[in-house]
Design a protein around this motif. Structure first.
Motif, mmCIF file in Angstrom:
data_model
loop_
_atom_site.group_PDB
_atom_site.id
_atom_site.type_symbol
_atom_site.label_atom_id
_atom_site.label_comp_id
_atom_site.label_asym_id
_atom_site.label_seq_id
_atom_site.Cartn_x
_atom_site.Cartn_y
_atom_site.Cartn_z
ATOM 1 N N THR A 177 0.841 -1.197 0.000
ATOM 2 C CA THR A 177 0.000 0.000 0.000
ATOM 3 C C THR A 177 0.874 1.245 0.000
ATOM 4 N N ALA A 178 1.908 1.238 0.835
ATOM 5 C CA ALA A 178 2.848 2.361 0.842
ATOM 6 C C ALA A 178 3.489 2.528 -0.533
ATOM 7 N N ALA A 179 3.866 1.410 -1.143
ATOM 8 C CA ALA A 179 4.478 1.476 -2.473
ATOM 9 C C ALA A 179 3.525 2.113 -3.474
ATOM 10 N N GLY A 180 2.259 1.730 -3.420
ATOM 11 C CA GLY A 180 1.282 2.271 -4.347
ATOM 12 C C GLY A 180 1.007 3.747 -4.152
ATOM 13 N N LEU A 181 1.251 4.233 -2.925
ATOM 14 C CA LEU A 181 0.977 5.636 -2.616
ATOM 15 C C LEU A 181 2.233 6.509 -2.651
ATOM 16 N N GLY A 182 3.338 5.914 -3.113
ATOM 17 C CA GLY A 182 4.547 6.703 -3.317
ATOM 18 C C GLY A 182 5.565 6.650 -2.202
ATOM 19 N N GLY A 183 5.317 5.822 -1.182
ATOM 20 C CA GLY A 183 6.261 5.718 -0.080
ATOM 21 C C GLY A 183 7.221 4.552 -0.250
ATOM 22 N N HIS A 184 7.900 4.245 0.842
ATOM 23 C CA HIS A 184 8.849 3.134 0.892
ATOM 24 C C HIS A 184 8.465 2.242 2.069
ATOM 25 N N CYS A 185 9.214 1.188 2.324
ATOM 26 C CA CYS A 185 8.744 0.249 3.346
ATOM 27 C C CYS A 185 9.894 -0.445 4.070
ATOM 28 N N ALA A 190 6.140 -5.550 -6.138
ATOM 29 C CA ALA A 190 6.232 -4.094 -6.277
ATOM 30 C C ALA A 190 5.825 -3.613 -7.656
ATOM 31 N N GLY A 191 6.086 -4.434 -8.669
ATOM 32 C CA GLY A 191 5.731 -4.045 -10.027
ATOM 33 C C GLY A 191 4.249 -3.819 -10.227
ATOM 34 N N PHE A 192 3.423 -4.533 -9.455
ATOM 35 C CA PHE A 192 1.980 -4.333 -9.551
ATOM 36 C C PHE A 192 1.573 -2.947 -9.053
ATOM 37 N N MET A 193 2.444 -2.330 -8.260
ATOM 38 C CA MET A 193 2.193 -0.984 -7.765
ATOM 39 C C MET A 193 2.938 0.058 -8.596
ATOM 40 N N GLY A 194 3.486 -0.374 -9.722
ATOM 41 C CA GLY A 194 4.173 0.555 -10.605
ATOM 42 C C GLY A 194 5.554 0.947 -10.145
ATOM 43 N N ARG A 195 6.159 0.136 -9.283
ATOM 44 C CA ARG A 195 7.455 0.482 -8.714
ATOM 45 C C ARG A 195 8.493 -0.581 -9.043
ATOM 46 N N SER A 196 9.675 -0.150 -9.415
ATOM 47 C CA SER A 196 10.828 -1.039 -9.433
ATOM 48 C C SER A 196 11.416 -1.068 -8.026
ATOM 49 N N VAL A 197 12.382 -1.938 -7.789
ATOM 50 C CA VAL A 197 12.980 -2.081 -6.463
ATOM 51 C C VAL A 197 14.355 -1.422 -6.475
#
Length: 273
Positions: A215-223, A253-260
């Motif tokens: 959820t954080a990843a999807g909203l632009g945060g980190h974890c 993470a890719g499902f949230m549009g984020r690379s690692v």
């Protein structure tokens, strides 16, 4: 493109023991192996706790140096190594600050309610925060509640915290019944922090740790994930090790549009050195 997701692993914490999980890393060698495994799984940072000879939480500088040396020998600069100042009801703010000044770690996590619990500590805390900036020690400020966020804003506004764009960690579930969390718990934190110029991460207690991280990843945060807060995978089974918890988030993470993020990317994003 969104910034890559910085995954931090918190592999042991201050309280858990081998009786909680046989793979809980405590010794420097165990922490080094965990660091290598979690790096391969997608972590960019490791959040270190060290223990005394009886396995109790410690802020001993030499214990920290041994753990950091072991991790650095194993992974080089491929992980950011973050020390903790957590008090666990043992250490006061002065002792926490002395440890950081002596250790001079690459990065450190600081609970605002412990390091600067009120106006009486603000002058001393301001000098400490300025020292961190001048010494090139990267601080992550830990916030447990909306009240913590409001006070943190005041410290930024007054200049007690000199960072123009600080990095904060929202902790979900630490003071909830049963120390459990839900992704929706993040929303009041974000509302309270609205308009505050900061980067942010989330850690979450309980079995929905991974869901909160994504959820954080999807909203632009980190974890931050790991045995410190949770031992369970998303399917309810016990994770074999910390790397499995890292891989679970990194793999989705890719499902949230984020690379690692790699450690090098994380350092750049966080403005470290």
């Amino acid at each position: 493109m969104p910034d890559p997701l910085i995954i931090t692993v918190a592999p042991n914490g201050a309280r858990k023991l081998k009786t909680d999980h046989a793979a809980l890393p405590i010794s420097p060698d165990e922490l080094a192996q965990t660091a290598a495994d979690c790096l391969e799984a997608g972590a960019a940072m490791i959040h270190l706790h060290v223990r005394d000879e009886e396995g109790r939480h410690s802020l001993d500088v030499e214990a920290y140096r041994a753990a950091i040396r072991a991790v650095r020998n194993r992974v080089g600069k491929d992980l950011i190594i973050q020390a903790t100042t957590e008090s666990v009801g043992i250490y006061n703010a002065d002792q926490q600050m002395v440890m950081v000044r002596e250790l001079a770690p690459e990065a450190v996590s600081l609970a605002i309610r412990e390091i600067c619990p009120g106006p009486a500590m603000e002058e001393k805390a301001a000098a400490f925060f300025t020292h961190l900036r001048d010494a090139g020690i990267f601080p992550q400020y830990i916030l447990y509640s909306k009240e913590d966020i409001r006070y943190f804003r005041d410290l930024l506004t007054s200049g007690v915290i000199p960072d123009p764009g600080p990095h904060v960690l929202f902790v979900l579930g630490r003071y909830s019944p049963g120390m459990t969390s839900d992704p929706s718990d993040l929303l009041p934190f974000l509302a309270a922090a609205d308009g505050m110029d900061c980067d942010w991460s989330v850690c979450a207690f309980g079995a929905l740790e991974g869901a909160c991280a994504l959820t954080a990843a999807g909203l632009g945060g980190h974890c931050r994930v790991g045995f410190e807060n949770n031992l369970l995978l998303a399917d309810g089974t016990i994770a074999p090790d910390n790397a499995a918890l890292v891989a679970q988030v990194g793999g989705q993470a890719g499902f949230m549009g984020r690379s690692v993020a790699s450690a090098a990317e994380a350092r750049k994003l966080l403005g470290m050195g």
